[in-house]
Design a protein around this motif. Structure first.
Motif, PDB file in Angstrom:
ATOM      1  N   ASP A  57      39.773  32.897  35.044  1.00 11.78           N
ATOM      2  CA  ASP A  57      41.005  33.192  36.092  1.00 11.78           C
ATOM      3  C   ASP A  57      40.914  34.690  36.425  1.00 11.78           C
ATOM      4  O   ASP A  57      41.510  35.037  37.451  1.00 11.78           O
ATOM      5  CB  ASP A  57      42.078  32.574  35.427  1.00 11.78           C
ATOM      6  CG  ASP A  57      42.127  30.925  35.533  1.00 11.78           C
ATOM      7  OD1 ASP A  57      41.107  30.235  36.291  1.00 11.78           O
ATOM      8  OD2 ASP A  57      42.879  30.327  34.720  1.00 11.78           O
ATOM      9  N   ALA A  58      41.136  35.463  35.306  1.00 12.98           N
ATOM     10  CA  ALA A  58      41.420  36.900  35.666  1.00 12.98           C
ATOM     11  C   ALA A  58      40.385  37.408  36.396  1.00 12.98           C
ATOM     12  O   ALA A  58      40.774  38.194  37.227  1.00 12.98           O
ATOM     13  CB  ALA A  58      41.531  37.636  34.187  1.00 12.98           C
ATOM     14  N   ARG A  59      39.033  37.062  36.060  1.00 14.52           N
ATOM     15  CA  ARG A  59      38.110  37.672  36.814  1.00 14.52           C
ATOM     16  C   ARG A  59      38.275  37.164  38.396  1.00 14.52           C
ATOM     17  O   ARG A  59      37.810  38.069  39.407  1.00 14.52           O
ATOM     18  CB  ARG A  59      36.685  37.145  36.383  1.00 14.52           C
ATOM     19  CG  ARG A  59      36.304  38.036  35.111  1.00 14.52           C
ATOM     20  CD  ARG A  59      34.744  37.620  34.755  1.00 14.52           C
ATOM     21  NE  ARG A  59      34.343  36.378  34.861  1.00 14.52           N
ATOM     22  CZ  ARG A  59      34.315  35.554  33.656  1.00 14.52           C
ATOM     23  NH1 ARG A  59      34.723  36.250  32.534  1.00 14.52           N
ATOM     24  NH2 ARG A  59      34.200  34.401  33.663  1.00 14.52           N
ATOM     25  N   MET A  60      38.531  35.897  38.279  1.00 13.73           N
ATOM     26  CA  MET A  60      38.768  35.299  40.005  1.00 13.73           C
ATOM     27  C   MET A  60      39.984  36.224  40.840  1.00 13.73           C
ATOM     28  O   MET A  60      39.722  36.376  41.984  1.00 13.73           O
ATOM     29  CB  MET A  60      39.047  33.989  39.866  1.00 13.73           C
ATOM     30  CG  MET A  60      37.706  32.903  39.507  1.00 13.73           C
ATOM     31  SD  MET A  60      38.084  31.337  39.435  1.00 13.73           S
ATOM     32  CE  MET A  60      39.215  30.946  40.393  1.00 13.73           C
ATOM     33  N   VAL A  61      40.924  36.200  39.968  1.00 12.89           N
ATOM     34  CA  VAL A  61      42.104  36.967  40.671  1.00 12.89           C
ATOM     35  C   VAL A  61      41.493  38.478  41.128  1.00 12.89           C
ATOM     36  O   VAL A  61      42.007  38.999  42.123  1.00 12.89           O
ATOM     37  CB  VAL A  61      43.434  37.182  39.612  1.00 12.89           C
ATOM     38  CG1 VAL A  61      44.274  38.235  40.236  1.00 12.89           C
ATOM     39  CG2 VAL A  61      44.011  35.797  39.589  1.00 12.89           C
ATOM     40  N   GLU A  62      40.688  39.027  40.197  1.00 11.69           N
ATOM     41  CA  GLU A  62      40.240  40.334  40.359  1.00 11.69           C
ATOM     42  C   GLU A  62      39.401  40.366  41.661  1.00 11.69           C
ATOM     43  O   GLU A  62      39.436  41.501  42.490  1.00 11.69           O
ATOM     44  CB  GLU A  62      39.666  41.272  38.940  1.00 11.69           C
ATOM     45  CG  GLU A  62      39.213  42.347  39.566  1.00 11.69           C
ATOM     46  CD  GLU A  62      40.108  43.300  39.685  1.00 11.69           C
ATOM     47  OE1 GLU A  62      39.766  44.478  40.596  1.00 11.69           O
ATOM     48  OE2 GLU A  62      41.325  43.289  39.197  1.00 11.69           O
ATOM     49  N   MET A  63      38.352  39.738  41.646  1.00  6.49           N
ATOM     50  CA  MET A  63      37.731  39.274  42.720  1.00  6.49           C
ATOM     51  C   MET A  63      38.063  39.146  44.081  1.00  6.49           C
ATOM     52  O   MET A  63      37.736  39.409  44.987  1.00  6.49           O
ATOM     53  CB  MET A  63      36.433  38.300  42.456  1.00  6.49           C
ATOM     54  CG  MET A  63      35.704  38.726  41.355  1.00  6.49           C
ATOM     55  SD  MET A  63      34.301  37.437  40.887  1.00  6.49           S
ATOM     56  CE  MET A  63      33.268  37.605  42.304  1.00  6.49           C
ATOM     57  N   ARG A  65      41.182  40.086  44.946  1.00  7.93           N
ATOM     58  CA  ARG A  65      42.122  41.524  45.251  1.00  7.93           C
ATOM     59  C   ARG A  65      40.938  42.547  45.867  1.00  7.93           C
ATOM     60  O   ARG A  65      41.328  43.147  46.776  1.00  7.93           O
ATOM     61  CB  ARG A  65      42.613  42.133  44.270  1.00  7.93           C
ATOM     62  CG  ARG A  65      43.823  41.425  43.485  1.00  7.93           C
ATOM     63  CD  ARG A  65      44.266  42.102  42.426  1.00  7.93           C
ATOM     64  NE  ARG A  65      45.576  41.274  41.944  1.00  7.93           N
ATOM     65  CZ  ARG A  65      46.121  41.582  40.663  1.00  7.93           C
ATOM     66  NH1 ARG A  65      45.398  42.219  39.806  1.00  7.93           N
ATOM     67  NH2 ARG A  65      46.825  40.565  40.257  1.00  7.93           N
ATOM     68  N   ARG A  66      39.691  42.465  45.570  1.00  4.95           N
ATOM     69  CA  ARG A  66      38.749  43.260  45.955  1.00  4.95           C
ATOM     70  C   ARG A  66      38.383  42.803  47.368  1.00  4.95           C
ATOM     71  O   ARG A  66      38.516  41.762  47.963  1.00  4.95           O
ATOM     72  CB  ARG A  66      37.315  43.229  45.091  1.00  4.95           C
ATOM     73  CG  ARG A  66      37.490  43.957  44.076  1.00  4.95           C
ATOM     74  CD  ARG A  66      36.266  44.366  43.296  1.00  4.95           C
ATOM     75  NE  ARG A  66      36.121  43.408  42.275  1.00  4.95           N
ATOM     76  CZ  ARG A  66      35.209  43.068  41.628  1.00  4.95           C
ATOM     77  NH1 ARG A  66      33.898  43.292  42.007  1.00  4.95           N
ATOM     78  NH2 ARG A  66      35.237  42.185  40.656  1.00  4.95           N
ATOM     79  N   PRO A  67      38.012  43.819  48.326  1.00  9.12           N
ATOM     80  CA  PRO A  67      37.727  43.321  49.832  1.00  9.12           C
ATOM     81  C   PRO A  67      36.328  42.552  49.683  1.00  9.12           C
ATOM     82  O   PRO A  67      35.371  42.666  48.766  1.00  9.12           O
ATOM     83  CB  PRO A  67      37.323  44.635  50.462  1.00  9.12           C
ATOM     84  CG  PRO A  67      37.365  45.811  49.312  1.00  9.12           C
ATOM     85  CD  PRO A  67      37.921  45.125  48.055  1.00  9.12           C
ATOM     86  N   ALA A  68      35.866  41.728  50.478  1.00  2.09           N
ATOM     87  CA  ALA A  68      34.776  40.809  50.737  1.00  2.09           C
ATOM     88  C   ALA A  68      33.384  41.836  50.933  1.00  2.09           C
ATOM     89  O   ALA A  68      33.492  42.876  51.482  1.00  2.09           O
ATOM     90  CB  ALA A  68      34.802  39.984  51.810  1.00  2.09           C
ATOM     91  N   VAL A  69      32.538  41.837  50.135  1.00  4.64           N
ATOM     92  CA  VAL A  69      31.468  42.472  50.239  1.00  4.64           C
ATOM     93  C   VAL A  69      30.305  41.754  51.140  1.00  4.64           C
ATOM     94  O   VAL A  69      30.083  40.549  50.813  1.00  4.64           O
ATOM     95  CB  VAL A  69      30.664  42.547  48.913  1.00  4.64           C
ATOM     96  CG1 VAL A  69      29.491  43.689  48.974  1.00  4.64           C
ATOM     97  CG2 VAL A  69      31.487  43.421  48.005  1.00  4.64           C
ATOM     98  N   VAL A  70      29.954  42.284  52.196  1.00  3.73           N
ATOM     99  CA  VAL A  70      28.920  41.922  53.123  1.00  3.73           C
ATOM    100  C   VAL A  70      27.614  42.099  52.780  1.00  3.73           C
ATOM    101  O   VAL A  70      27.344  43.160  52.572  1.00  3.73           O
ATOM    102  CB  VAL A  70      29.378  42.313  54.517  1.00  3.73           C
ATOM    103  CG1 VAL A  70      28.313  41.427  55.716  1.00  3.73           C
ATOM    104  CG2 VAL A  70      30.793  41.983  54.874  1.00  3.73           C
ATOM    105  N   ALA A  71      26.737  40.857  52.649  1.00  5.46           N
ATOM    106  CA  ALA A  71      25.286  41.140  52.206  1.00  5.46           C
ATOM    107  C   ALA A  71      24.742  41.926  53.236  1.00  5.46           C
ATOM    108  O   ALA A  71      24.520  41.393  54.398  1.00  5.46           O
ATOM    109  CB  ALA A  71      24.818  39.752  51.968  1.00  5.46           C
ATOM    110  N   PRO A  72      23.923  43.197  53.089  1.00  6.48           N
ATOM    111  CA  PRO A  72      23.199  43.873  54.145  1.00  6.48           C
ATOM    112  C   PRO A  72      21.976  43.110  54.598  1.00  6.48           C
ATOM    113  O   PRO A  72      21.863  43.454  55.837  1.00  6.48           O
ATOM    114  CB  PRO A  72      22.669  45.255  53.402  1.00  6.48           C
ATOM    115  CG  PRO A  72      22.875  44.809  52.144  1.00  6.48           C
ATOM    116  CD  PRO A  72      23.755  43.521  51.631  1.00  6.48           C
ATOM    117  N   ALA A  73      21.411  42.289  53.984  1.00  2.00           N
ATOM    118  CA  ALA A  73      20.189  41.616  54.508  1.00  2.00           C
ATOM    119  C   ALA A  73      20.803  40.416  55.562  1.00  2.00           C
ATOM    120  O   ALA A  73      20.019  40.304  56.591  1.00  2.00           O
ATOM    121  CB  ALA A  73      19.384  40.895  53.567  1.00  2.00           C
TER     122      ALA A  73
END
Length: 171
Positions: A57-63, A65-73
């Motif tokens: 749950d803590a990892r999900m909350v942290e994820m 909060r972070r901005p979405a990472v767009v896959a470059p490919a």
């Protein structure tokens, strides 16, 4: 006194049950200790499970909060990719309302940075190919199922908030 076969069978069953219960209760507390040990191990397993759930749950909350990472490919060098990251903070559209997109595919699209109907409606052929490869779809599936047109219709639809896509009727 004459015993029938049924009486003898019942007597044997009762004697065996008594023997088993007697063995379980004797043994100088061996079985009782084993039972308590098993209870302690179960309690520890429950605590470990709860700790893993809390950590997840803590990892999900942290994820979140972070901005979405767009896959470059998947979306390299597109203007839609930048808006995908910007729009992810302002909410998401239910992409599973588009015929052909399931819940798992919606999750993959969200991970790729697609959160809005307008983003799906603005896809070009190269982006479609990248998304089809990422989702494991046959080439041309997005065009065949007409995701862009459906997304455009859903994006311009003002009655999205109703139950099952129906608009709320005033009372």
């Amino acid at each position: 006194m004459i015993f029938t076969l049924n009486d003898i069978a019942l007597l044997v069953v009762v004697l065996l049950a008594g023997l088993v219960l007697g063995m379980m209760m004797s043994g100088r507390g061996k079985y009782k200790r084993a039972w308590h040990d098993e209870q302690a191990a179960h309690r520890q397993t429950i605590k470990d499970r709860d700790a893993r759930i809390a950590a997840a749950d803590a990892r999900m909350v942290e994820m979140e909060r972070r901005p979405a990472v767009v896959a470059p490919a998947a979306v390299a060098g597109t203007a839609v990719a930048g808006s995908a990251v910007a729009d992810s903070d302002h909410g998401r559209d239910d992409l599973s309302r588009i015929n052909g997109i399931g819940q798992t595919q919606e999750t993959v699209l969200n991970e790729a940075g697609y959160h809005r109907y307008a983003q799906i409606a603005a896809l070009n052929a190269e982006q479609e190919g990248a998304i089809e490869a990422r989702l494991g779809l046959k080439p041309g599936t997005i065009a065949h199922e007409d995701w862009r047109q459906q997304a455009h219709a859903l994006d311009t639809d003002t009655s999205r908030g109703g139950l099952f896509g129906r608009s709320a009727t005033p009372v």
